[in-house]
Design an enzyme around this catalytic site. Structure first.
Site, PDB file in Angstrom:
ATOM      1  N   ASP A 107      51.862  63.436  21.758  1.00 29.23           N
ATOM      2  CA  ASP A 107      50.434  63.447  22.061  1.00 29.23           C
ATOM      3  C   ASP A 107      50.200  63.295  23.562  1.00 29.23           C
ATOM      4  O   ASP A 107      51.053  62.766  24.275  1.00 29.23           O
ATOM      5  CB  ASP A 107      49.729  62.285  21.347  1.00 29.23           C
ATOM      6  CG  ASP A 107      49.837  62.385  19.833  1.00 29.23           C
ATOM      7  OD1 ASP A 107      50.022  63.506  19.331  1.00 29.23           O
ATOM      8  OD2 ASP A 107      49.750  61.329  19.183  1.00 29.23           O
TER       9      ASP A 107
HETATM   10  N1  URA Z   1      53.672  60.029  16.437  1.00 31.45           N
HETATM   11  C1  URA Z   1      52.442  59.967  16.981  1.00 31.45           C
HETATM   12  O1  URA Z   1      51.522  59.418  16.366  1.00 31.45           O
HETATM   13  N2  URA Z   1      52.247  60.485  18.189  1.00 31.45           N
HETATM   14  C2  URA Z   1      53.223  61.045  18.929  1.00 31.45           C
HETATM   15  O2  URA Z   1      52.987  61.495  20.042  1.00 31.45           O
HETATM   16  C3  URA Z   1      54.507  61.105  18.354  1.00 31.45           C
HETATM   17  C4  URA Z   1      54.707  60.594  17.103  1.00 31.45           C
END
Ligand code: URA
Length: 248
Positions: A107
């Site tokens: 993310d």
């Molecule tokens: N899980 C998440 O919630 N976000 C990420 O960026 C990676 C794994």
């Protein structure tokens, strides 16, 4: 754009040799830049404009399969372009001509380990469920999840109609109002870690991926990257958990 890179890093990046071996090759006087033999360590070159030869043969980045481990900073997208103009992770790589793409996603506000490669086959293997490549994260969550809650996550919970696979969890620290938890999963559902903690009522406030398999970020600073060796690549596919956790 003029991007210089250290000669040994360039040679390693082209798949000619490991970084250490590349240094030996340079000292042995086997490498020339624009026709001039370079034996000093740390020479900066510009692969876009200069001609690098090893034992007289041109060295180019075009055909080599490259593998990079990047410590992604927050605020970078893991897509190859962004309609909103936010910074993309590949802009952190310098002097690499090959078109590398990220393996999986993180993310925008997640930091940490991100593999980039031009090896589609390896990328697929890392992401294919049958290889069960583990990903380990350090999550700072709101509140103090009980041992029982963590146990529930470890055993699997219902997320969007489907059970999560067993995970490993370990409480590593408690701060005022938050807790730091190490979690290892081998699935790759979108925003999985955040959704898992949200589901037990302890939303994630900060998330960092620290490893793929046994390949850890270790001392890699935020925004920095290193080329992976064949030994590093093997570590990605080791399934056994390294530390004692709630479900081990
Ligand atoms: N899980 C998440 O919630 N976000 C990420 O960026 C990676 C794994």
């Amino acid at each position: 754009m003029n991007a210089t890179i250290r000669l040994q890093k360039y040679l390693a990046g082209c798949g000619v040799a490991s970084r250490r071996k590349a240094e030996e090759i340079i000292v042995e006087g086997r490498v020339s830049v624009d026709g001039k033999v370079i034996t000093a360590m740390g020479a900066q070159i510009d692969p876009a404009t200069q001609e690098i030869r090893l034992d007289g043969k041109l060295v180019t980045a075009h055909d080599a399969l490259l593998y990079i481990l990047l410590n992604k900073p927050q605020g970078y997208v893991t897509t190859m372009s962004d309609p909103q103009g936010r910074p993309i992770v590949t802009s952190l790589l310098s002097g690499i001509k090959a078109r590398l793409f990220p393996v999986g996603r993180l993310d925008l506000d997640t930091e940490g380990a991100l593999i980039l490669t031009n090896d589609g086959e390896l990328a697929q293997k890392i992401q294919h469920p049958s290889y069960e490549v583990t990903k380990t994260y350090e999550a700072q969550v709101l509140g103090r999840p009980s041992e029982k809650m963590l146990q529930r996550l470890a055993q699997g919970i219902l997320l969007e109609g489907k059970m999560t696979a067993p995970a490993s969890l370990m409480l590593i620290a408690r701060q005022s109002g938050t807790s730091s938890i190490r979690i290892t999963i081998h699935e790759g559902r979108k925003r999985q870690v955040k959704k898992m903690f949200q589901a037990i009522g302890h939303p994630v406030v900060h998330l960092k991926r620290i490893a793929y398999g046994h390949l850890f970020l270790q001392g890699l600073a935020t925004g920095k990257y290193r080329f992976l060796t064949p030994e590093d690549l093997k570590k990605i596919f080791i399934k056994k958990s390294l530390y004692k956790t709630i479900n081990s």
